[in-house]
Design a protein around this motif. Structure first.
Motif: not given
Length: 654
Positions: A145-163
Motif C-alpha cells: 500500500x505504501x508503494x501504491x502511494x508512491x506510484x500514484x504520487x508519481x502519476x503512475x496507475x496501480x492495480x492492487x487488491x482491495x483493502x
C-alpha cells in the motif's frame, strides 16, 4: 559522551572493514538527526546505549543492496534493513525508470502490485519491545500500500487488491496479471521462503518477468540516485482515479490457464489420494484451486492452511526444498494412505513433495528433490505430448547450468531443443522466451513461444506455460499430480519412474552444499573465497582431476562483456568440470547469506544384460564419489579463508 561517539567507540572493538564503520557512522548521524527518521530514534538510542554495536553496525554500514530484481533482507531499522524507507526508495527509483522507459506511451503507465502473508514481529528479538517501533507489525500489505502511494504520487496507475480483500496475490499470478492487464511493470512484496522476519520487493517488467542486464542495471542506477520519495496518504491514494482494485476475473483466468496444462483424463472419485499444504502461504488460492479445477480432491493439512507470515506450524523453514517442512503433510498422508504429497512455498512459486513407494499408496514416502521434479516433469510432459500427437514443430526445453543434465538428455531423446547453460534464475529462462518471441531464435535454438514445453530449475521451480514468466506452482501442481496419477494407472510409483529414467539415461546424483557466511565478516569471506578460487582453482576435487574451469565473469568467455554491476554480481559463478561425468558449480546466493555449491556425478545407462546387483553397485559408487567430492570441496573452499569445516558439515542428505 554523545551517541555517535559511543557508537564509534563500540565499533572499534568489532573486527570489520574500517570503511564499513565510517559509512555506518555517516548513516547513523542522518538517522539520529533528520526529521524523516524521528520515529526510529528511540530504538537506535536504546541499541547504542545497551552496547548492541554489532547489530547497529550491520544495520547501518550500507544501504540494503538493490540486487538483480530488487531488495530483500531482514526487516528492521537502518539503511541495511527492509523498512518503508529502503522499500520506498526502490519504488521511487522504479517510477523514474518507468517514466524514462515509456516516455510516450499514449496511455498512463501502470503497475500491478502483489503481496504475501508476511508481518514483522521481531522473532530475533533485536529491538526493545517496551519502546515505540515503526517496523513492528509491518506487513507485506503495508509495504504494498505504501508503494501504491508512491506510484500514484508519481502519476503512475496501480492495480492492487482491495483493502478489505482476504486474498493474496501469488508470484505467478502477478506475472500473469501484468501481461493480461497490459501493465508496464509490477512489484512483488515477498521474501518467498526466507525466515519470518524477512521481507523484500522484487520488480517486474512489462513482459511479466524480472529485468535482465542491462535493464536491471539501468533501474538500479535510478534507485541509487533517489534523494526524495514522493508520496501521498493511503486515504488519498484509495480515492484517486489512479488506483484500480483487482477483482476475481484475472484470478479465474489464471486458474483456467492452469487447467489448460492438463494432459490426461481426470481421476475417478476414489482413484487417487493427494495431500496438499501451502505451508501457511498463499498456495491454497492458486495451486490447490488448480488441482481442484482438473478433478483432484486435495486433502488439506489443516494446521498449515491458514495464511500466516509467522509460519507457526512449519518445521525448520516454510520451504518445500526442505524435507523437514513436510513432516505434518507426511503424517496426514500416512493417515489417508495417500499416493502423493504436494507443498508450495509462501508465495506459491516453488513446489515440492513426497511420493509413496507403494502402488496402492501409503508409507513409506520418498522426498522428491528439485532436480528430480525437473526430470520427472520434463519426461512426463514430453512423453504425453508425443503419445497424443500434440508436440509442437520445434519443441524447446529451457533450464539453467545448475539443473541436472538428465533434463537435457531427456529432451534430446524426444528430439526437443535444449537450452541448459543459463545463469541461475527464472529471469534468464524468460529472457530466452522473450528472444524466441521477438526474433524466433536464441543462440542455435529456433522456434517461438508456442514451442516452449517447459522451463525448470533445481530450486523446485517449474514453468509450464509461457503465459506466466516466472516459477509457477499452480501449473506445476497440475503437472506433478497428473504425472503421479499416470504412474498409478500403469501399476507403478513415482520412485519407480525415477529408477526407470536413471536406468534409461544413466544414474544422476545431484546434491547441494550450503556454505553459510553471515554478517559483515561473512560477506568479506565470501568475496575472498570466490576470488581465491577464481585466481587459483583446485587441480583435483575428491580425487578427480579438474579438467576445465569456467568463470562466468570472464569477458573472453561465452558470456561476453560485463553489462553492469548487476550483471557482474550475477556472473559471480564458477564451474569446475571433472571430466564429462561430474562437475561442481559455485555461486553466492542472491537472497541469503551463503554460497551454494551444486554437485553432479552421472553414470552410464543400464545395460539389459547387466545384473540388478551390478547396477545397484554402480549407483553406490557414484553416491560414494559425490560424498567424497562434497567433503573435499568444502574443505578447499573454506580453507581459502582459513576456516576448517565442522565434522560432518559436508555430509549429504542421502
Amino acid at each position: 559522551m554523545d551517541l555517535l561517539a559511543i557508537a564509534k567507540e563500540g565499533f572499534a572493538k568489532i573486527e570489520a572493514d574500517p570503511a564499513y564503520k565510517v559509512k555506518a557512522l555517516e548513516y547513523l548521524q542522518t538517522w539520529l538527526t533528520h526529521s524523516d527518521y524521528a520515529s526510529y530514534k528511540p530504538q537506535i538510542e536504546w541499541q547504542i546505549q545497551n552496547g548492541k554495536f554489532a547489530d547497529v553496525l550491520d544495520q547501518f554500514y550500507q544501504v540494503l543492496p538493490f540486487g538483480t530484481g530488487g531488495r530483500r533482507g531482514a526487516v528492521g531499522i537502518g539503511p541495511n534493513r527492509m523498512n518503508l524507507w529502503t522499500s520506498g526508495a526502490s519504488v521511487q527509483g522504479h517510477c523514474e525508470y518507468l517514466k524514462a522507459r515509456f516516455p510516450s506511451l499514449g496511455k498512463p503507465i501502470a503497475v500491478v502490485l502483489a503481496f504475501d502473508v508476511r508481518q514483522f514481529e521481531d522473532k530475533r528479538k533485536v529491538y526493545n519491545p517496551a519502546l515505540p517501533n515503526p517496523v513492528l507489525h509491518l506487513s507485506s500489505r503495508n509495504f504494498a500500500e505504501f508503494a501504491a502511494c508512491i506510484y500514484i504520487a508519481n502519476g503512475i496507475h496501480a492495480h492492487i487488491l482491495p483493502a478489505d480483500s482476504k486474498r493474496y496475490l501469488a508470484t505467478p499470478e502477478l506475472s500473469f496479471y501484468i501481461r493480461l492487464l497490459q501493465a508496464q511493470g509490477g512489484l512483488n512484496i515477498s521474501a518467498s521462503h526466507n525466515p519470518p522476519d524477512d521481507n523484500g520487493g522484487k520488480f517486474y517488467d512489462e513482459r511479466g518477468g524480472q529485468p535482465v542486464p542491462p535493464d536491471d542495471q539501468i533501474m538500479s542506477d535510478y534507485v541509487e540516485q533517489v534523494t526524495e520519495i514522493k508520496t501521498i496518504s493511503w486515504t488519498d491514494a484509495a480515492k484517486s482515479n489512479k488506483i484500480h482494485w483487482l477483482n476475481d476475473e484475472p484470478h479465474r483466468k489464471y486458474i483456467e490457464l492452469c487447467k489448460k496444462q492438463s494432459l490426461i483424463t481426470p481421476p475417478n472419485f476414489d482413484e487417487f489420494r493427494l495431500v496438499y499444504t501451502p505451508l501457511h502461504g498463499v498456495g491454497s488460492m492458486t495451486a490447490m484451486e488448480a488441482l481442484q479445477a482438473v478433478g483432484f480432491r486435495p486433502i488439506p493439512v489443516e494446521s498449515q492452511m491458514k495464511p500466516d507470515g509467522q509460519f507457526p506450524n512449519v518445521t525448520k523453514s516454510p520451504n518445500p526444498e526442505v524435507p523437514e517442512s513436510l513432516d505434518r503433510a507426511e503424517e496426514e498422508a500416512k493417515k489417508n494412505e495417500a499416493h502423493l504429497v504436494l507443498a508450495t512455498d509462501p508465495d506459491a512459486d516453488r513446489i515440492g513433495g513426497l511420493a509413496s513407494t507403494k502402488k496402492d499408496g501409503g508409507a513409506p514416502y520418498r522426498f522428491i528433490t528439485g532436480q528430480e521434479i525437473c526430470a520427472l516433469a520434463t519426461h512426463f510432459k514430453l512423453s504425453q505430448m508425443a503419445k497424443q500427437g500434440i508436440m509442437p514443430s520445434s519443441p524447446i526445453v529451457i533450464c539453467t547450468e545448475v539443473t541436472t543434465s538428465l533434463v537435457g538428455k531427456i529432451a534430446r531423446k524426444f528430439n526437443a531443443q535444449i537450452v541448459e547453460n543459463l545463469l541461475v534464475g527464472f529471469k534468464y529462462i524468460n529472457e530466452v522466451i522473450w528472444q524466441l518471441e521477438s526474433t524466433g531464435q536464441y543462440e542455435d535454438v529456433t522456434g517461438g513461444v508456442a514451442d516452449v514445453i517447459l522451463g525448470c530449475e533445481e530450486s523446485h521451480g517449474l514453468q509450464t506455460t509461457a503465459e506466466v514468466r516466472d516459477k509457477d506452482a499452480g501449473g506445476a501442481a497440475v503437472l506433478m499430480a497428473e504425472m503421479a496419477l499416470e504412474q498409478k494407472r500403469k501399476g507403478s510409483t513415482v520412485p519407480e519412474y525415477l529408477d526407470q529414467l536413471n536406468k534409461q539415461f544413466g544414474y544422476h546424483r545431484n546434491d547441494l552444499i550450503n556454505i553459510v557466511m553471515s554478517g559483515i565478516e561473512g560477506k568479506s569471506n565470501m568475496t575472498k573465497m570466490m576470488d581465491a578460487l577464481r585466481k587459483d582453482p583446485p587441480k583435483t576435487i575428491g580425487g578427480m582431476a579438474v579438467t576445465a574451469v569456467e568463470d562466468m565473469r570472464d569477458t573472453h568467455g561465452r558470456m561476453g562483456a560485463i553489462k553492469g554491476a548487476t550483471d557482474f554480481a550475477s556472473r559471480n559463478f564458477l564451474i569446475f568440470r571433472l571430466g564429462d561425468k561430474a562437475k561442481v558449480v559455485l555461486r553466492p546466493s542472491g537472497t541469503e547469506p551463503k554460497a551454494k555449491a551444486y554437485l553432479e556425478v552421472s553414470g552410464e545407462p543400464w545395460k539389459t544384460t547387466q545384473p540388478a546387483e551390478a547396477w545397484d553397485a554402480s549407483c553406490r559408487v557414484i553416491d560414494e564419489l559425490i560424498q567424497k567430492i562434497a567433503t573435499d570441496f568444502l574443505t578447499i573452499a573454506l580453507g581459502t579463508v582459513g576456516i576448517t569445516p565442522a565434522p560432518g558439515a559436508a555430509k549429504l542428505a542421502r
